[in-house]
Motif scaffolding. Structure first.
Motif, short mmCIF file in Angstrom:
data_model
loop_
_atom_site.label_atom_id
_atom_site.label_comp_id
_atom_site.label_asym_id
_atom_site.label_seq_id
_atom_site.Cartn_x
_atom_site.Cartn_y
_atom_site.Cartn_z
N LEU A 149 122.30 22.82 17.52
CA LEU A 149 123.37 21.87 17.24
C LEU A 149 123.45 21.59 15.73
O LEU A 149 124.54 21.47 15.18
N SER A 150 122.29 21.54 15.07
CA SER A 150 122.27 21.41 13.62
C SER A 150 122.94 22.61 12.96
O SER A 150 123.68 22.47 11.98
N SER A 151 122.69 23.79 13.51
CA SER A 151 123.35 25.00 13.00
C SER A 151 124.85 24.93 13.19
O SER A 151 125.62 25.38 12.34
N ALA A 152 125.28 24.37 14.33
CA ALA A 152 126.71 24.23 14.58
C ALA A 152 127.33 23.28 13.55
O ALA A 152 128.45 23.51 13.06
N PHE A 153 126.60 22.21 13.23
CA PHE A 153 127.08 21.29 12.20
C PHE A 153 127.25 22.03 10.87
O PHE A 153 128.31 21.94 10.22
N TRP A 154 126.22 22.75 10.45
CA TRP A 154 126.28 23.44 9.16
C TRP A 154 127.28 24.60 9.18
O TRP A 154 127.89 24.92 8.16
N ALA A 155 127.46 25.22 10.35
CA ALA A 155 128.46 26.30 10.44
C ALA A 155 129.87 25.74 10.25
O ALA A 155 130.69 26.33 9.53
N SER A 156 130.16 24.60 10.89
CA SER A 156 131.47 23.98 10.69
C SER A 156 131.61 23.46 9.26
O SER A 156 132.69 23.51 8.66
N TYR A 157 130.52 22.98 8.71
CA TYR A 157 130.48 22.54 7.31
C TYR A 157 130.84 23.71 6.39
O TYR A 157 131.62 23.57 5.44
N VAL A 170 131.11 19.44 15.35
CA VAL A 170 131.91 20.42 14.58
C VAL A 170 132.99 19.71 13.78
O VAL A 170 133.22 20.02 12.60
N GLY A 171 133.65 18.72 14.38
CA GLY A 171 134.67 17.95 13.67
C GLY A 171 134.10 17.20 12.49
O GLY A 171 134.72 17.14 11.41
N ILE A 172 132.92 16.60 12.67
CA ILE A 172 132.28 15.86 11.57
C ILE A 172 131.94 16.80 10.42
O ILE A 172 132.18 16.50 9.24
N GLY A 173 131.39 17.97 10.74
CA GLY A 173 131.05 18.94 9.70
C GLY A 173 132.27 19.42 8.93
O GLY A 173 132.24 19.53 7.71
N LEU A 174 133.36 19.68 9.66
CA LEU A 174 134.60 20.11 8.99
C LEU A 174 135.14 19.02 8.08
O LEU A 174 135.61 19.31 6.97
N ALA A 175 135.07 17.78 8.54
CA ALA A 175 135.71 16.68 7.80
C ALA A 175 135.00 16.37 6.49
O ALA A 175 135.64 16.18 5.45
N ILE A 176 133.68 16.31 6.52
CA ILE A 176 132.97 15.88 5.31
C ILE A 176 132.62 17.03 4.37
O ILE A 176 132.17 16.79 3.24
N SER A 177 132.83 18.26 4.81
CA SER A 177 132.38 19.41 4.03
C SER A 177 133.07 19.53 2.67
O SER A 177 132.45 19.91 1.68
N VAL A 178 134.35 19.21 2.62
CA VAL A 178 135.14 19.50 1.42
C VAL A 178 135.31 18.29 0.51
O VAL A 178 135.87 18.40 -0.57
N VAL A 179 134.83 17.12 0.94
CA VAL A 179 135.11 15.90 0.18
C VAL A 179 134.44 15.92 -1.18
O VAL A 179 135.07 15.64 -2.22
N PHE A 180 133.15 16.25 -1.22
CA PHE A 180 132.41 16.17 -2.48
C PHE A 180 132.94 17.13 -3.55
O PHE A 180 133.23 16.71 -4.67
#
Length: 498
Positions: free
Chosen positions: A338-346, A397-407
């Motif tokens: 699940l952590s990998s899924a987070f980072w993959a969406s990130y 997956v949605g959380i990873g996509l959302a915060i990935s590009v902000v910084f």
């Protein structure tokens, strides 16, 4: 006579060239000329080196969430005490960002980046060997302390190389970071300690009417074999060796600059500002200034913005595996995946961001991110409450996509609209980010232990709302105040540039 003159004048006029084909020819020719230029090739290869270093830095970051349960096992502590690892890391990040940003601006920046990156790799290899609790806490602090210069400096290096048009390059830098974090859980998975197995075979005998027999068999069911020893030090060592090797990119760059005789001189400090230079080296960075009072307010709002961003961005993967293991009774293997899924969406989000950032404004970009983030956090909360496993995967997956590009987008927004990025300013930004990670691990760790694992979701959902509110305030300030300042041309005003 007149007709002859007209015909001769028509004959002298060149035939019109189709605009599209001319643009295509000029684009192809431009690329060929740039790749033939030694200066452009040097910039290109150095940028690839920055991406490689960022990739392995992300790899190291991606290890800590899936390894959290094993790190607790190594030191013999629970979640609330183990949360001190991340709190110590945040303290180290605060000090490291301040010191590292100053060192980057003051000394040879490539040597500083090399030392910082190399020590980050060394401390990564040491972390799993700290079996004493306080040594583990101190090593996490030192680990983040030494990387302050590298984290601040690599972002500035991208802007140094590509100027005001570095938006896609900045997104690509952070894309490589998240790609490394995606790989990390898969590499670490074989080295995680197996779950302890309870002997359930004797449980059927506990229904006997003989009290003495019942007591004996009940004792047998509560006894579990000792937890197998963790081997995560191998996973950490692999990441440390590769990250240490990638740090030599900065040392090679330093030797190359010395051979050219340019030393530590930045392009923005030189006097050349010709069109040929821009074609060869990229656009020159524009100097921007703000009055002192506006600068203070702007930095304060951005600090609050980064504070809530880090609370969501860092804590989400750090406690994710623990959350699903305790709340959903999943295994550590599935928690790691699940952590990998987070980072993959990130990673995917940053990949899309490389293209998308060129077609939408920063305000539109951040608005989309805030809506997706809050919706996904709410989905995670409801899915965990009602035991909907698929909903947890979708929400993460949605959380990873959302915060990935902000910084990365916020950095280019700062460079374009506010003030020029520098080592000191990046230090201030990373201080705000690290402050966000100071209290959050303790809050989530303690509440998960004392009350319920669901507090992981409660806290992050509230912080996502606060992050979105801060963004709206910041956008209103930029539009209502800073835009008016740009239009005005006061005669005398005290300005400050970091």
């Amino acid at each position: 006579m007149s007709s002859g003159g007209n015909s001769s004048s028509l004959a002298e006029k060149p035939l019109p060239v189709p605009v599209v084909s001319q643009q295509k020819q000029s684009w192809v020719k431009r690329i060929k000329l740039k790749m033939a230029s030694p200066v452009y090739r040097e910039k290109f290869y150095y940028t690839l080196g920055l991406y490689l270093s960022s990739f392995f830095s992300g790899w190291i970051v991606g290890l800590k969430g899936p390894a959290f349960l094993d790190l607790q096992q190594i030191t013999g502590v629970g979640t609330s005490k183990g949360a001190a690892f991340f709190t110590a890391a945040a303290v180290g990040g605060v000090v490291g960002s301040l010191v590292g940003g100053a060192l980057y601006d003051r000394f040879n920046r490539h040597v500083v980046l090399f030392v910082s990156s190399f020590l980050y790799a060394v401390t990564c290899a040491i972390i799993p060997w700290c079996s004493v609790y306080w040594t583990m806490v101190m090593m996490f602090l030192l680990h983040e302390l030494v990387t302050g210069a590298a984290r601040s400096g690599t972002n500035v290096e991208i802007v140094e190389e590509w100027g005001d048009e570095g938006k896609p390059f900045m997104q690509a830098l952070h894309f490589s970071f998240s790609l490394g974090a995606t790989v990390a859980p898969f590499v670490l998975e074989p080295f995680l300690s197996p779950e302890p197995v309870t002997d359930t075979a004797n449980a059927s005998f506990t229904t006997t009417n003989d009290p003495s027999f019942t007591t004996t068999t009940s004792s047998m069911t509560t006894m579990a074999p000792p937890r197998p020893e963790s081997n995560i030090h191998y996973g950490f060592l692999i990441a440390a060796v590769l990250s240490g090797l990638s740090s030599f990119v900065f040392l090679i760059k330093n030797f190359h600059e010395k051979n050219k005789g340019t030393g530590n001189i930045r392009r923005k400090d030189t006097q050349k500002d010709t069109k040929d230079q821009e074609e060869e080296e990229g656009p020159v960075r524009k100097k921007r200034t703000l009055p002192r009072h506006l600068l203070i307010i702007t930095l304060a709002l951005f600090a609050l913005f980064y504070f809530f961003l880090d609370e969501v961005e860092d804590t989400s993967p750090s406690f994710l595996a623990v959350f699903v293991v305790k709340q959903m009774n999943w295994t550590k293997k599935y928690g790691g995946r699940l952590s990998s899924a987070f980072w993959a969406s990130y990673t995917a989000g940053r990949g899309v961001g490389i293209i998308l950032i060129s077609f939408v404004t920063h305000t539109q970009f951040f608005t989309i991110c805030c809506v997706v983030l809050c919706t996904s956090q709410l989905g995670l909360l409801l899915s965990a409450t009602y035991g909907f496993g698929t909903g947890i995967w979708i929400s993460i997956v949605g959380i990873g996509l959302a915060i990935s590009v902000v910084f990365p987008a916020s950095l280019t927004w700062t460079e374009k609209e506010l003030v020029q990025l520098s080592g000191k300013l990046m230090g201030v930004i990373y201080v705000a980010l690290s402050l966000g990670g100071l209290a959050n691990p303790q809050i989530i760790g303690v509440t998960m232990d004392l009350y319920s694992p669901m507090w992981y979701s409660y806290v992050l959902f509230a912080e996502s709302i606060l992050f979105s509110i801060t963004f709206l305030i910041l956008v209103a300030f930029v539009k209502k105040v800073l835009s008016k300042h740009k239009q005005e041309t006061p005669k005398v005003v005290e300005v400050v540039r970091i």
